[in-house]
Design an enzyme around this catalytic site. Structure first.
Site, PDB file in Angstrom:
ATOM      1  N   CYS A 109       0.799  -1.306  -0.110  1.00  0.00           N
ATOM      2  CA  CYS A 109      -0.070  -0.231  -0.048  1.00  0.00           C
ATOM      3  C   CYS A 109       0.590   1.229   0.142  1.00  0.00           C
ATOM      4  O   CYS A 109       0.195   2.238  -0.323  1.00  0.00           O
ATOM      5  CB  CYS A 109      -0.911  -0.167   1.024  1.00  0.00           C
ATOM      6  SG  CYS A 109      -2.165  -1.456   1.255  1.00  0.00           S
ATOM      7  N   HIS A 255      -2.640   7.072   3.175  1.00  0.00           N
ATOM      8  CA  HIS A 255      -3.006   6.164   2.789  1.00  0.00           C
ATOM      9  C   HIS A 255      -4.636   5.733   3.385  1.00  0.00           C
ATOM     10  O   HIS A 255      -4.822   5.840   4.512  1.00  0.00           O
ATOM     11  CB  HIS A 255      -2.353   4.762   2.961  1.00  0.00           C
ATOM     12  CG  HIS A 255      -2.795   3.603   2.754  1.00  0.00           C
ATOM     13  ND1 HIS A 255      -3.277   3.468   1.234  1.00  0.00           N
ATOM     14  CD2 HIS A 255      -2.920   2.212   3.199  1.00  0.00           C
ATOM     15  CE1 HIS A 255      -4.063   2.016   1.262  1.00  0.00           C
ATOM     16  NE2 HIS A 255      -3.595   1.406   2.442  1.00  0.00           N
ATOM     17  N   ASN A 285     -10.287   0.876   0.757  1.00  0.00           N
ATOM     18  CA  ASN A 285      -8.792   0.512   0.417  1.00  0.00           C
ATOM     19  C   ASN A 285      -8.259   0.167  -0.788  1.00  0.00           C
ATOM     20  O   ASN A 285      -8.693  -0.872  -1.093  1.00  0.00           O
ATOM     21  CB  ASN A 285      -8.187  -0.124   1.516  1.00  0.00           C
ATOM     22  CG  ASN A 285      -6.811  -0.505   1.844  1.00  0.00           C
ATOM     23  OD1 ASN A 285      -6.141   0.047   0.620  1.00  0.00           O
ATOM     24  ND2 ASN A 285      -6.238  -0.835   2.756  1.00  0.00           N
TER      25      ASN A 285
HETATM   26  C1  LIG Z   1     -10.390  -5.062  10.026  1.00  0.00           C
HETATM   27  C2  LIG Z   1     -10.874  -4.069  11.238  1.00  0.00           C
HETATM   28  C3  LIG Z   1     -11.806  -3.198  10.521  1.00  0.00           C
HETATM   29  C4  LIG Z   1     -11.547  -4.840  12.098  1.00  0.00           C
HETATM   30  O1  LIG Z   1     -11.785  -3.787  13.169  1.00  0.00           O
HETATM   31  P1  LIG Z   1     -11.608  -4.268  14.959  1.00  0.00           P
HETATM   32  O2  LIG Z   1     -12.271  -3.076  15.484  1.00  0.00           O
HETATM   33  O3  LIG Z   1     -10.205  -4.381  14.831  1.00  0.00           O
HETATM   34  O4  LIG Z   1     -12.485  -5.510  14.983  1.00  0.00           O
HETATM   35  P2  LIG Z   1     -11.920  -7.123  15.535  1.00  0.00           P
HETATM   36  O5  LIG Z   1     -11.115  -7.658  14.557  1.00  0.00           O
HETATM   37  O6  LIG Z   1     -11.422  -6.827  17.003  1.00  0.00           O
HETATM   38  O7  LIG Z   1     -13.202  -7.669  15.524  1.00  0.00           O
HETATM   39  C5  LIG Z   1     -14.406  -7.406  16.529  1.00  0.00           C
HETATM   40  C6  LIG Z   1     -15.537  -8.491  16.342  1.00  0.00           C
HETATM   41  O8  LIG Z   1     -16.355  -8.018  15.209  1.00  0.00           O
HETATM   42  C7  LIG Z   1     -16.325  -9.164  14.329  1.00  0.00           C
HETATM   43  N1  LIG Z   1     -16.313  -8.860  12.975  1.00  0.00           N
HETATM   44  C8  LIG Z   1     -15.275  -8.704  12.160  1.00  0.00           C
HETATM   45  N2  LIG Z   1     -15.389  -8.390  11.054  1.00  0.00           N
HETATM   46  C9  LIG Z   1     -16.864  -8.140  10.969  1.00  0.00           C
HETATM   47  C10 LIG Z   1     -17.784  -7.606   9.922  1.00  0.00           C
HETATM   48  N3  LIG Z   1     -17.426  -7.358   8.650  1.00  0.00           N
HETATM   49  N4  LIG Z   1     -19.043  -7.437  10.387  1.00  0.00           N
HETATM   50  C11 LIG Z   1     -19.582  -7.591  11.720  1.00  0.00           C
HETATM   51  N5  LIG Z   1     -18.657  -8.254  12.535  1.00  0.00           N
HETATM   52  C12 LIG Z   1     -17.223  -8.512  12.216  1.00  0.00           C
HETATM   53  C13 LIG Z   1     -15.068 -10.182  14.892  1.00  0.00           C
HETATM   54  O9  LIG Z   1     -15.536 -11.407  14.599  1.00  0.00           O
HETATM   55  C14 LIG Z   1     -15.101  -9.520  16.477  1.00  0.00           C
HETATM   56  O10 LIG Z   1     -16.070 -10.541  16.848  1.00  0.00           O
HETATM   57  P3  LIG Z   1     -15.969 -11.187  18.224  1.00  0.00           P
HETATM   58  O11 LIG Z   1     -15.538 -10.185  19.334  1.00  0.00           O
HETATM   59  O12 LIG Z   1     -17.068 -11.882  18.520  1.00  0.00           O
HETATM   60  O13 LIG Z   1     -14.823 -12.095  18.412  1.00  0.00           O
HETATM   61  C15 LIG Z   1      -9.797  -3.298  11.619  1.00  0.00           C
HETATM   62  O14 LIG Z   1      -8.795  -4.000  12.782  1.00  0.00           O
HETATM   63  C16 LIG Z   1      -8.781  -2.905  10.856  1.00  0.00           C
HETATM   64  O15 LIG Z   1      -9.198  -1.946   9.803  1.00  0.00           O
HETATM   65  N6  LIG Z   1      -7.533  -3.043  10.661  1.00  0.00           N
HETATM   66  C17 LIG Z   1      -6.434  -2.505   9.515  1.00  0.00           C
HETATM   67  C18 LIG Z   1      -6.608  -3.487   8.471  1.00  0.00           C
HETATM   68  C19 LIG Z   1      -5.996  -2.739   7.296  1.00  0.00           C
HETATM   69  O16 LIG Z   1      -6.181  -1.502   6.948  1.00  0.00           O
HETATM   70  N7  LIG Z   1      -5.109  -3.437   6.439  1.00  0.00           N
HETATM   71  C20 LIG Z   1      -4.741  -3.010   5.321  1.00  0.00           C
HETATM   72  C21 LIG Z   1      -3.469  -2.162   5.724  1.00  0.00           C
HETATM   73  S1  LIG Z   1      -2.569  -1.379   4.199  1.00  0.00           S
END
Ligand SMILES: CC(C)(COP(=O)(O)OP(=O)(O)OC[C@H]1O[C@@H](n2cnc3c(N)ncnc32)[C@H](O)[C@@H]1OP(=O)(O)O)[C@@H](O)C(=O)NCCC(=O)NCCS
Length: 328
Positions: A109, A255, A285
């Site tokens: 990215c 980004h 993204n």
């Molecule tokens: C992926 C992302 C959105 C997840 O958000 P988060 O707040 O960290 O959420 P978590 O992964 O802790 O998940 C929390 C809960 O939501 C759930 N969940 C995950 N995706 C879900 C979705 N699309 N819809 C509903 N629930 C979801 C998980 O299963 C988890 O449930 P649990 O508590 O019962 O286990 C976030 O971590 C993120 O954006 N990270 C950066 C990723 C990124 O940008 N990558 C590329 C970089 S270049």
């Protein structure tokens, strides 16, 4: 001597996929996606190839600029249409950029930032009196992705995040203009494999291990933390190189990976979120394409004025991060 951006272009595929559409594929809902990411929709290529999108963005960035004056085409992508010819070579051929040297760069990215740094260095190198290398006055730097091809559409925590598209910038040597004031890049080792994507090679009969997964895979929380930490580190380092401080910056263009990442970065840098370009809501993204697309949006909406100082910040798999300070 300065190297500045003289043209920007953007292309988004025609098909819009909303959060509701995704909720028909995996167990998720519109509100969760908006609250956790800021994403309302993404564009997905259904007929456009990466080269198609790159060419459309490049044509807009080039505008009336003489195509014979382009000495370099550099495409940043993690999802090239083909291994060979590389996307930049296909763009060069299709747009008739007779005098351009073409090659691709992959820095996940941060790809556009690494590409811009490379183009700037090549341009400046050729401009040194008596330089042994060839002269390149203008370069076309493109970020393009069809992330939909590497997305795991069965995994709700990642398939909500990504989209397709292209952004392009024309860089020019302009001794009177300040242009890019500084760049700072840093690679961190991804010891735990928090952001990976397998390859699409054929199975080899002699290889001893089982072939690994092919999809993009990420550990969201770990990537989130890395993003916020690295944005702070590379932005402060680039500012120091430019002899500027945070309050000198008019616009921050990070980004576009998650609105909460941008919000956390703004708080870390003690800057109002209003100074951050937010484009993630409409296009999600788009990896290498996110930054040139966001720069385009900043310019298109008329927010940016001549003389403004812009901090551009990238981060991504590898793990890699980059920041550049540009005076418009
Ligand atoms: C992926 C992302 C959105 C997840 O958000 P988060 O707040 O960290 O959420 P978590 O992964 O802790 O998940 C929390 C809960 O939501 C759930 N969940 C995950 N995706 C879900 C979705 N699309 N819809 C509903 N629930 C979801 C998980 O299963 C988890 O449930 P649990 O508590 O019962 O286990 C976030 O971590 C993120 O954006 N990270 C950066 C990723 C990124 O940008 N990558 C590329 C970089 S270049």
């Amino acid at each position: 001597m300065g190297v500045g951006i003289i043209g920007l272009g953007k292309y988004l595929p025609k098909k819009v996929v909303t959060n509701d559409d995704i909720s028909h594929l995996v167990d998720t809902d519109r509100t969760w996606i908006i609250e956790r990411t800021g994403i309302e929709q993404r564009h997905i290529a259904t007929t456009e190839t990466g080269t198609d999108m790159a060419c459309r963005a490049a044509e807009e960035a080039l505008g009336d600029i003489d195509r014979n004056s382009i000495g370099l085409v550099l495409v940043a992508t993690v999802t090239p249409d083909d291994m060979v010819p590389v996307t930049s070579a296909q763009v060069k051929r299709r747009l008739g950029l007779e005098h351009a040297v073409a090659f691709d760069v992959n820095a996940a990215c941060s790809g556009f930032m690494y590409g811009m740094w490379t183009a700037e260095a090549i341009i400046k190198n050729g401009m040194v009196p008596g330089a042994a290398t060839m002269e390149v006055k203008r370069a076309l730097v493109i970020g393009v992705e069809r992330l939909s091809r590497i997305t795991n559409w069965e995994e709700r925590s990642s398939c909500i995040l990504f989209g397709d598209g292209a952004g392009a910038a024309v860089l020019e040597y302009s001794p009177e203009e300040p242009g890019i004031l500084s760049t700072y890049l840093k690679n961190y080792d991804d010891h735990k494999g928090v952001l990976t994507c397998g390859k699409g090679y054929k199975a080899i009969p002699f290889w001893e291990d089982k072939e690994a997964y092919q999809h993009l895979s990420l550990r969201g929380k770990a990537v989130f933390k890395f993003a916020v930490n690295s944005i702070e580190e590379v932005t402060l380092a680039a500012l120091e190189k430019a002899g500027l401080s945070l309050n000198d910056i008019d616009w921050f263009v990070p980004h576009q990976a998650n609105l909460r990442i941008m919000d956390a970065a703004a708080r870390r840098l003690n800057q109002p979120l209003e100074k951050f370009q937010i484009s993630i809501n409409k296009s999600a993204n788009v990896s290498s394409a996110s930054i040139p697309m966001a720069l385009y949006d900043l310019q298109k909406t008329g927010k940016i004025r001549k003389g403004d100082k812009v901090a551009v910040m990238g981060f991504g798999g590898g793990l890699c991060a980059a920041a550049a300070i540009i005076q418009w």
